[in-house]
Scaffold this active site. Sequence first.
Site, PDB file in Angstrom:
ATOM      1  N   HIS A 139     -35.373  -5.138  73.952  1.00  0.00           N
ATOM      2  CA  HIS A 139     -36.195  -5.910  73.028  1.00  0.00           C
ATOM      3  C   HIS A 139     -37.560  -5.248  72.845  1.00  0.00           C
ATOM      4  CE1 HIS A 139     -33.680  -9.789  73.625  1.00  0.00           C
ATOM      5  NE2 HIS A 139     -33.291  -9.096  72.577  1.00  0.00           N
ATOM      6  N   CYS A 201     -28.016  -2.690  82.423  1.00  0.00           N
ATOM      7  CA  CYS A 201     -28.859  -2.670  83.616  1.00  0.00           C
ATOM      8  C   CYS A 201     -28.055  -3.121  84.831  1.00  0.00           C
ATOM      9  CB  CYS A 201     -30.051  -3.601  83.417  1.00  0.00           C
ATOM     10  SG  CYS A 201     -31.083  -3.761  84.890  1.00  0.00           S
ATOM     11  N   HIS A 229     -29.247 -15.820  74.185  1.00  0.00           N
ATOM     12  CA  HIS A 229     -29.765 -14.494  74.557  1.00  0.00           C
ATOM     13  C   HIS A 229     -28.605 -13.549  74.827  1.00  0.00           C
ATOM     14  CE1 HIS A 229     -31.731 -11.364  76.977  1.00  0.00           C
ATOM     15  NE2 HIS A 229     -32.869 -11.757  76.441  1.00  0.00           N
ATOM     16  N   GLU A 231     -28.056 -11.216  76.924  1.00  0.00           N
ATOM     17  CA  GLU A 231     -27.618 -11.075  78.316  1.00  0.00           C
ATOM     18  C   GLU A 231     -26.785 -12.272  78.758  1.00  0.00           C
ATOM     19  OE1 GLU A 231     -29.449 -11.391  82.760  1.00  0.00           O
ATOM     20  OE2 GLU A 231     -30.714 -10.359  81.298  1.00  0.00           O
ATOM     21  N   THR A 294     -31.582 -12.497  84.072  1.00  0.00           N
ATOM     22  CA  THR A 294     -32.453 -11.749  84.984  1.00  0.00           C
ATOM     23  C   THR A 294     -33.927 -11.804  84.626  1.00  0.00           C
ATOM     24  OG1 THR A 294     -32.103  -9.707  83.727  1.00  0.00           O
ATOM     25  CG2 THR A 294     -30.619 -10.121  85.582  1.00  0.00           C
ATOM     26  N   CYS A 332     -34.378  -9.968  88.608  1.00  0.00           N
ATOM     27  CA  CYS A 332     -34.620  -8.573  88.958  1.00  0.00           C
ATOM     28  C   CYS A 332     -36.021  -8.410  89.540  1.00  0.00           C
ATOM     29  CB  CYS A 332     -34.406  -7.664  87.747  1.00  0.00           C
ATOM     30  SG  CYS A 332     -35.783  -7.531  86.613  1.00  0.00           S
ATOM     31  N   SER A 366     -37.428 -11.856  76.363  1.00  0.00           N
ATOM     32  CA  SER A 366     -37.548 -13.021  77.241  1.00  0.00           C
ATOM     33  C   SER A 366     -38.537 -12.769  78.368  1.00  0.00           C
ATOM     34  CB  SER A 366     -36.171 -13.381  77.818  1.00  0.00           C
ATOM     35  OG  SER A 366     -36.258 -14.470  78.700  1.00  0.00           O
ATOM     36  N   ASN A 367     -38.453 -11.593  79.004  1.00  0.00           N
ATOM     37  CA  ASN A 367     -39.344 -11.337  80.142  1.00  0.00           C
ATOM     38  C   ASN A 367     -40.805 -11.292  79.699  1.00  0.00           C
ATOM     39  OD1 ASN A 367     -40.523  -8.344  80.400  1.00  0.00           O
ATOM     40  ND2 ASN A 367     -38.531  -8.170  79.425  1.00  0.00           N
TER      41      ASN A 367
END
Length: 455
Positions: A139, A201, A229, A231, A294, A332, A366-367
């Site tokens: 992203h 990942c 999302h 993932e 994650t 993570c 997202s992160n």
Amino acid sequence: MKFTRSAIFAAVALTNVNVHAFVQQQRAFGVQTSLSMGTGTMSPKKQDRLKFMKNEQFHRRGFKEVRDSVEDTMEKEYQSKIVETMKSNEYLLERDGVKVHLAKDFGFCWGVERSIALAYEAVNHFPDKKIHITNELIHNPEVNDKLSDMKVQFIEKTEDGGKRFETVDEGDVVILPAFGASYEEMDRFDKLNVDVVDTTCPWVSKVWNAVDTHQKNGLTSIIHGKYGHEETIATISFCEDYICVKDMKEAEMVIDYVLNGGDKEEFLKYFEKAVSKGFDPDTMLDKVGLANQTTMYKKETRAIGQKFQKAMMKKFGPVDPKAHYMEFDTICDATQERQDAVDELVENADELGLDFILVIGGWDSSNTAHLLEIPHKANVRSFHINRAECIGADNTITHRTVDGEIVTEPFILDLNKHVNMGVTSGASTPDAAVQESLGNIFMLKKVHDAAAEDE
């Protein structure tokens, strides 16, 4: 820094560590592991996934003959002299009337570096083949734009949420992004005569191992994540029974149903897009396992886990709680480290005299969005931008709010005084994007000060 080698070696190391940790966690729960019981005890989907990976046209380790040139390219495109200067100066830089405090953990994680390196290597290794990718690689707009410039074709999505896979022909190359690909996608490409380059990942694969354990032990997977999302879409494709909860509010709704029951029809309507086909909350919530996207906020995942554990003990008693609840830590390290670093900036915001904190990263990351939540909850003025161009020459800033709205508003409230700011970036954001954003702020302040002197 050598992007490709360091990232790929780290992936191998994580794989080895995770296998050992996975066995130890299982034994701690009194659960016999697939490693000790043999591959026949794996879920059918995991067996298929391992089969896909054994296909000679499935590539996970990159292509050594082009690695040196890819390393050079990535260093030129994504590194930053300004960021390196700040790192060597206690994460501090003062220039043109602006003082910048850089979070101590920020930017590219090795999983993202690895993903980009593998994609670049694929382009160089297959120069005469048509190359597709099933989603954005990560992203980050700059990285995805560069892949487009390299003639990588992004498979289009259809209105019903599907994808136009008919554009992929035999003999083509398909890149799987860092978020992973769904079981159905992997199965499709396994049956085609295509080369698959898997940049998933390893931390995402770790989540898949966790939900596989849930399935083998008859547990419903509770996924702390956003059901739309990429993932999470990939993760739930490896589940049989699951429900996704995006935050504590939704987790508490599920827990309330576990303890008190409720209107089944209303419950299923609310979660209709976030549950497995045929989901029955009356029978599928007595034995659950928790895993997560994650990139979620780790403190919230832990709090959700504690609430589920207490709920199961309350409903079934403390005799054998592990028979009803299982949990693995699948956030993570890079996500947690970046969240902790922003926490530190926020905690010291008054002492540092910060006017605002700038968060740089893709708007659909997202992160990165979770990094913004930390100063927002602490009432520290903060902005999430996806490109340097979001900072206007007219002292406005276009940014994404914690509610997902894109707005434009006045940026630096008083350009007449010294500007004191904090900055961080998401795990999919190159240092070069930080440099470009800071460069715009330096220029904004410099131009204002020059104009003030002429008056």
